[in-house]
Enzyme design. Structure first.
Site, PDB file in Angstrom:
ATOM      1  N   ARG A  37       0.818  -1.217   0.000  1.00 41.68           N
ATOM      2  CA  ARG A  37       0.000   0.000   0.000  1.00 41.68           C
ATOM      3  C   ARG A  37       0.854   1.269   0.000  1.00 41.68           C
ATOM      4  O   ARG A  37       0.430   2.305   0.507  1.00 41.68           O
ATOM      5  CB  ARG A  37      -0.930   0.029   1.224  1.00 41.68           C
ATOM      6  CG  ARG A  37      -1.954  -1.059   1.240  1.00 41.68           C
ATOM      7  CD  ARG A  37      -3.142  -0.620   0.444  1.00 41.68           C
ATOM      8  NE  ARG A  37      -4.143  -1.669   0.418  1.00 41.68           N
ATOM      9  CZ  ARG A  37      -5.412  -1.448   0.657  1.00 41.68           C
ATOM     10  NH1 ARG A  37      -5.833  -0.244   0.937  1.00 41.68           N
ATOM     11  NH2 ARG A  37      -6.268  -2.423   0.563  1.00 41.68           N
ATOM     12  N   ARG A  47      -2.737   6.717   0.505  1.00 38.89           N
ATOM     13  CA  ARG A  47      -3.287   7.866   1.216  1.00 38.89           C
ATOM     14  C   ARG A  47      -2.389   8.529   2.243  1.00 38.89           C
ATOM     15  O   ARG A  47      -2.717   9.602   2.720  1.00 38.89           O
ATOM     16  CB  ARG A  47      -4.611   7.457   1.879  1.00 38.89           C
ATOM     17  CG  ARG A  47      -5.683   7.142   0.858  1.00 38.89           C
ATOM     18  CD  ARG A  47      -6.874   6.498   1.492  1.00 38.89           C
ATOM     19  NE  ARG A  47      -6.538   5.158   1.977  1.00 38.89           N
ATOM     20  CZ  ARG A  47      -7.351   4.396   2.689  1.00 38.89           C
ATOM     21  NH1 ARG A  47      -8.523   4.841   3.047  1.00 38.89           N
ATOM     22  NH2 ARG A  47      -6.984   3.193   3.060  1.00 38.89           N
ATOM     23  N   ARG A  99      -5.568  12.260  -6.322  1.00 43.54           N
ATOM     24  CA  ARG A  99      -6.844  11.590  -6.034  1.00 43.54           C
ATOM     25  C   ARG A  99      -7.996  12.584  -6.143  1.00 43.54           C
ATOM     26  O   ARG A  99      -9.065  12.260  -6.668  1.00 43.54           O
ATOM     27  CB  ARG A  99      -6.728  10.982  -4.635  1.00 43.54           C
ATOM     28  CG  ARG A  99      -7.962  10.489  -3.972  1.00 43.54           C
ATOM     29  CD  ARG A  99      -8.264   9.054  -4.377  1.00 43.54           C
ATOM     30  NE  ARG A  99      -9.316   8.525  -3.533  1.00 43.54           N
ATOM     31  CZ  ARG A  99     -10.586   8.906  -3.569  1.00 43.54           C
ATOM     32  NH1 ARG A  99     -10.967   9.820  -4.434  1.00 43.54           N
ATOM     33  NH2 ARG A  99     -11.472   8.379  -2.747  1.00 43.54           N
ATOM     34  N   ASP A 142      -6.651  -1.813  -8.106  1.00 40.35           N
ATOM     35  CA  ASP A 142      -7.255  -2.505  -6.965  1.00 40.35           C
ATOM     36  C   ASP A 142      -7.590  -3.933  -7.369  1.00 40.35           C
ATOM     37  O   ASP A 142      -7.834  -4.208  -8.545  1.00 40.35           O
ATOM     38  CB  ASP A 142      -8.524  -1.784  -6.511  1.00 40.35           C
ATOM     39  CG  ASP A 142      -8.916  -2.244  -5.119  1.00 40.35           C
ATOM     40  OD1 ASP A 142      -8.345  -1.729  -4.145  1.00 40.35           O
ATOM     41  OD2 ASP A 142      -9.734  -3.169  -5.005  1.00 40.35           O
ATOM     42  N   TYR A 201     -15.517 -10.668  -1.527  1.00 41.23           N
ATOM     43  CA  TYR A 201     -16.203  -9.407  -1.849  1.00 41.23           C
ATOM     44  C   TYR A 201     -17.379  -9.650  -2.799  1.00 41.23           C
ATOM     45  O   TYR A 201     -18.429  -9.026  -2.687  1.00 41.23           O
ATOM     46  CB  TYR A 201     -15.230  -8.404  -2.487  1.00 41.23           C
ATOM     47  CG  TYR A 201     -14.216  -7.877  -1.504  1.00 41.23           C
ATOM     48  CD1 TYR A 201     -14.520  -6.804  -0.665  1.00 41.23           C
ATOM     49  CD2 TYR A 201     -12.955  -8.451  -1.403  1.00 41.23           C
ATOM     50  CE1 TYR A 201     -13.590  -6.324   0.245  1.00 41.23           C
ATOM     51  CE2 TYR A 201     -12.016  -7.981  -0.498  1.00 41.23           C
ATOM     52  CZ  TYR A 201     -12.338  -6.913   0.327  1.00 41.23           C
ATOM     53  OH  TYR A 201     -11.425  -6.446   1.232  1.00 41.23           O
TER      54      TYR A 201
HETATM   55  O1  1CP Z   1       0.628   0.747  -3.179  1.00 42.58           O
HETATM   56  C1  1CP Z   1      -0.360   0.017  -3.254  1.00 42.58           C
HETATM   57  O2  1CP Z   1      -0.326  -1.138  -2.800  1.00 42.58           O
HETATM   58  C2  1CP Z   1      -1.566   0.615  -3.869  1.00 42.58           C
HETATM   59  C3  1CP Z   1      -2.337  -0.231  -4.815  1.00 42.58           C
HETATM   60  C4  1CP Z   1      -3.414  -1.074  -4.148  1.00 42.58           C
HETATM   61  C5  1CP Z   1      -3.373  -2.445  -3.901  1.00 42.58           C
HETATM   62  C6  1CP Z   1      -2.187  -3.385  -4.097  1.00 42.58           C
HETATM   63  C7  1CP Z   1      -4.696  -0.608  -3.749  1.00 42.58           C
HETATM   64  C8  1CP Z   1      -5.150   0.782  -3.799  1.00 42.58           C
HETATM   65  N1  1CP Z   1      -5.438  -1.695  -3.366  1.00 42.58           N
HETATM   66  C9  1CP Z   1      -4.661  -2.817  -3.422  1.00 42.58           C
HETATM   67  C10 1CP Z   1      -5.044  -4.194  -3.147  1.00 42.58           C
HETATM   68  C11 1CP Z   1      -6.258  -4.454  -2.328  1.00 42.58           C
HETATM   69  N2  1CP Z   1      -7.494  -3.874  -2.402  1.00 42.58           N
HETATM   70  C12 1CP Z   1      -6.323  -5.485  -1.367  1.00 42.58           C
HETATM   71  C13 1CP Z   1      -5.199  -6.452  -1.078  1.00 42.58           C
HETATM   72  C14 1CP Z   1      -4.093  -5.798  -0.308  1.00 42.58           C
HETATM   73  C15 1CP Z   1      -4.328  -5.589   1.162  1.00 42.58           C
HETATM   74  O3  1CP Z   1      -4.764  -6.520   1.849  1.00 42.58           O
HETATM   75  O4  1CP Z   1      -3.954  -4.497   1.630  1.00 42.58           O
HETATM   76  C16 1CP Z   1      -7.617  -5.484  -0.823  1.00 42.58           C
HETATM   77  C17 1CP Z   1      -8.161  -6.392   0.249  1.00 42.58           C
HETATM   78  C18 1CP Z   1      -8.371  -4.448  -1.478  1.00 42.58           C
HETATM   79  C19 1CP Z   1      -9.784  -4.112  -1.276  1.00 42.58           C
HETATM   80  C20 1CP Z   1      -9.958  -2.679  -0.921  1.00 42.58           C
HETATM   81  N3  1CP Z   1      -9.782  -1.641  -1.788  1.00 42.58           N
HETATM   82  C21 1CP Z   1     -10.230  -2.130   0.346  1.00 42.58           C
HETATM   83  C22 1CP Z   1     -10.336  -2.928   1.636  1.00 42.58           C
HETATM   84  C23 1CP Z   1     -11.682  -2.993   2.182  1.00 42.58           C
HETATM   85  C24 1CP Z   1     -11.773  -3.982   3.324  1.00 42.58           C
HETATM   86  O5  1CP Z   1     -12.542  -4.927   3.163  1.00 42.58           O
HETATM   87  O6  1CP Z   1     -11.068  -3.831   4.353  1.00 42.58           O
HETATM   88  C25 1CP Z   1     -10.280  -0.723   0.220  1.00 42.58           C
HETATM   89  C26 1CP Z   1     -10.598   0.294   1.272  1.00 42.58           C
HETATM   90  C27 1CP Z   1      -9.976  -0.433  -1.150  1.00 42.58           C
HETATM   91  C28 1CP Z   1      -9.810   0.898  -1.779  1.00 42.58           C
HETATM   92  C29 1CP Z   1      -8.383   1.270  -2.058  1.00 42.58           C
HETATM   93  N4  1CP Z   1      -7.522   0.528  -2.860  1.00 42.58           N
HETATM   94  C30 1CP Z   1      -6.308   1.178  -2.965  1.00 42.58           C
HETATM   95  C31 1CP Z   1      -6.406   2.392  -2.185  1.00 42.58           C
HETATM   96  C32 1CP Z   1      -5.314   3.426  -2.052  1.00 42.58           C
HETATM   97  C33 1CP Z   1      -7.681   2.422  -1.620  1.00 42.58           C
HETATM   98  C34 1CP Z   1      -8.265   3.523  -0.753  1.00 42.58           C
HETATM   99  C35 1CP Z   1      -9.258   4.335  -1.507  1.00 42.58           C
HETATM  100  C36 1CP Z   1      -8.935   5.776  -1.747  1.00 42.58           C
HETATM  101  O7  1CP Z   1      -7.794   6.224  -1.978  1.00 42.58           O
HETATM  102  O8  1CP Z   1      -9.896   6.503  -1.735  1.00 42.58           O
END
Ligand code: 1CP
Length: 343
Positions: free
Chosen positions: A23, A27, A36, A73, A151
């Protein structure tokens, strides 16, 4: 000069142990928040190759990691299979029509029909590759079929995975049908990422710990291994990282043709070293909330280094960085990893 991250994945000598953070493109960086805002919504940002490339490259320049991870994502896959997806502020991802029957599953696109729709991801990779320095690696990624399926079935993030696990025990055939369909799309999705230029791929099984160890192979691990083996057969020069979160109870049963095992923060790295350190390169595994304290960070980095010394290792967090971590502390983590492991 080669890419030290890729060399480490293939057990070659490197000047220090390479490091990146899960991640890392996200953010906690004010520069990310600015882009963003410009994009409007999170999905718009994923769909805009120019902006997605920009945020992918930010942590390489700002915190000095050895690899960039593609900004996207895991849920763009079911989205392009035909499931309407929204990221709701404060709630996270929401699928309007969850999949809970064979009829609903049959409506979704399969194989290349879905994988070929993810053109914005492939275009992002091509832009990143033009701009990324030669000595840095680009990591592509996807979710494990199990994590993505939770999901699709729950319709959103879950604490209990009750609907998915009810299906596991009451209707395992349907769950396997869902997992197989996601796996087929995912294989081709990662293959397309490789053809577009990624150097490494990581499969995230973030919700692995929701499955009891005796059932983990059947409902998740075998699908990840199948994806990895498909890729290793065709693209042996591309490193494959598997990251199953919270599976200390499964370490004795780990098998498969892949390169790097991502150790999460709840699994003692000495245990992973004992069970897997001779067969795989290990990645990990600092507890990410240690990033709130520079002292706690240094303590963990030194401990991990002392345990992993002499073994094949890549530094990383044991899961994702949180949005309110000070950037200076993230830089401190990267610098400390490089400092303690310099040869
Ligand atoms: O640097 C990076 O890793 C950014 C790229 C990235 C990756 C690899 C994002 C951006 N998402 C992911 C993978 C991801 N997405 C996973 C697997 C990794 C992990 O476990 O951390 C999972 C479970 C998700 C699903 C997801 N997407 C969630 C989780 C929800 C939950 O059930 O807890 C959320 C909040 C997102 C949105 C998201 N994806 C990525 C970002 C930066 C965000 C936040 C949204 C935003 O910026 O508004």
């Amino acid at each position: 000069m080669g890419k030290i991250f890729v060399d480490a994945c293939f057990k070659k000598e490197t000047p220090y142990t390479p490091v990146w953070m899960m991640r890392q493109a996200g953010r906690y960086l004010p520069e990310y928040m600015e882009v963003r805002k410009k994009a409007g919504s999170f999905l718009n940002l994923c769909h805009n190759p120019e902006l997605a490339a920009e945020v992918t490259l930010q942590p390489v320049d700002i915190v000095g990691v050895d690899a960039a991870i593609l900004f996207s994502d895991i849920l763009v896959v079911p989205n392009e299979m035909g499931m309407r997806l929204d990221f709701v502020k404060g709630e996270g991802p929401v699928f309007e029509n969850p999949v809970r029957s064979k009829e609903e599953l049959d409506k979704l696109l399969c194989g290349s029909d879905a994988a070929d729709k993810l053109t914005y991801v492939y275009d992002t990779i091509k832009i990143i590759k033009e701009r990324l320095s030669e000595d840095k690696a680009l990591i592509g990624f996807c979710g494990a079929p199990w994590t993505v399926a939770t999901y699709m079935i729950e319709g959103q993030g879950s604490k209990t995975y009750a609907i998915s696990k009810k299906m596991m025990y009451q209707n395992p055939e349907l769950l396997h049908d869902i997992l197989k369909k996601v796996k087929e799309v995912t294989k081709l999705y990662l293959e397309n990422q490789i053809k577009s230029g990624v150097d490494v791929v990581q499969i995230f099984d973030s919700w692995a710990s929701a499955i009891e160890p005796d059932k983990y192979d059947e409902f998740s691990w075998q699908y990840m291994v199948e994806i990895a083996e498909y890729l290793k057969e065709k693209y042996p020069h591309i490193a494959v990282i598997l990251f199953p979160k919270g599976v200390a109870g499964f370490l004795d049963k780990v098998y498969g043709n892949f390169d790097v095992f991502g150790v999460d923060w709840s699994t003692p790295i000495e245990l992973a070293k004992e069970k897997l350190g001779d067969r795989y390169v290990l990645q990990g595994n600092m507890e990410p909330t240690r990033l709130y304290s520079k002292e706690a960070t240094t303590e963990a980095v030194e401990k991990i280094q002392s345990i992993m010394q002499g073994k094949n290792h890549i530094f990383n967090l044991g899961h994702g960085i949180l949005p309110d971590v000070p950037v200076d502390n993230a830089k401190h983590f990267i610098n400390e990893c490089k400092r303690v492991s310099k040869k």
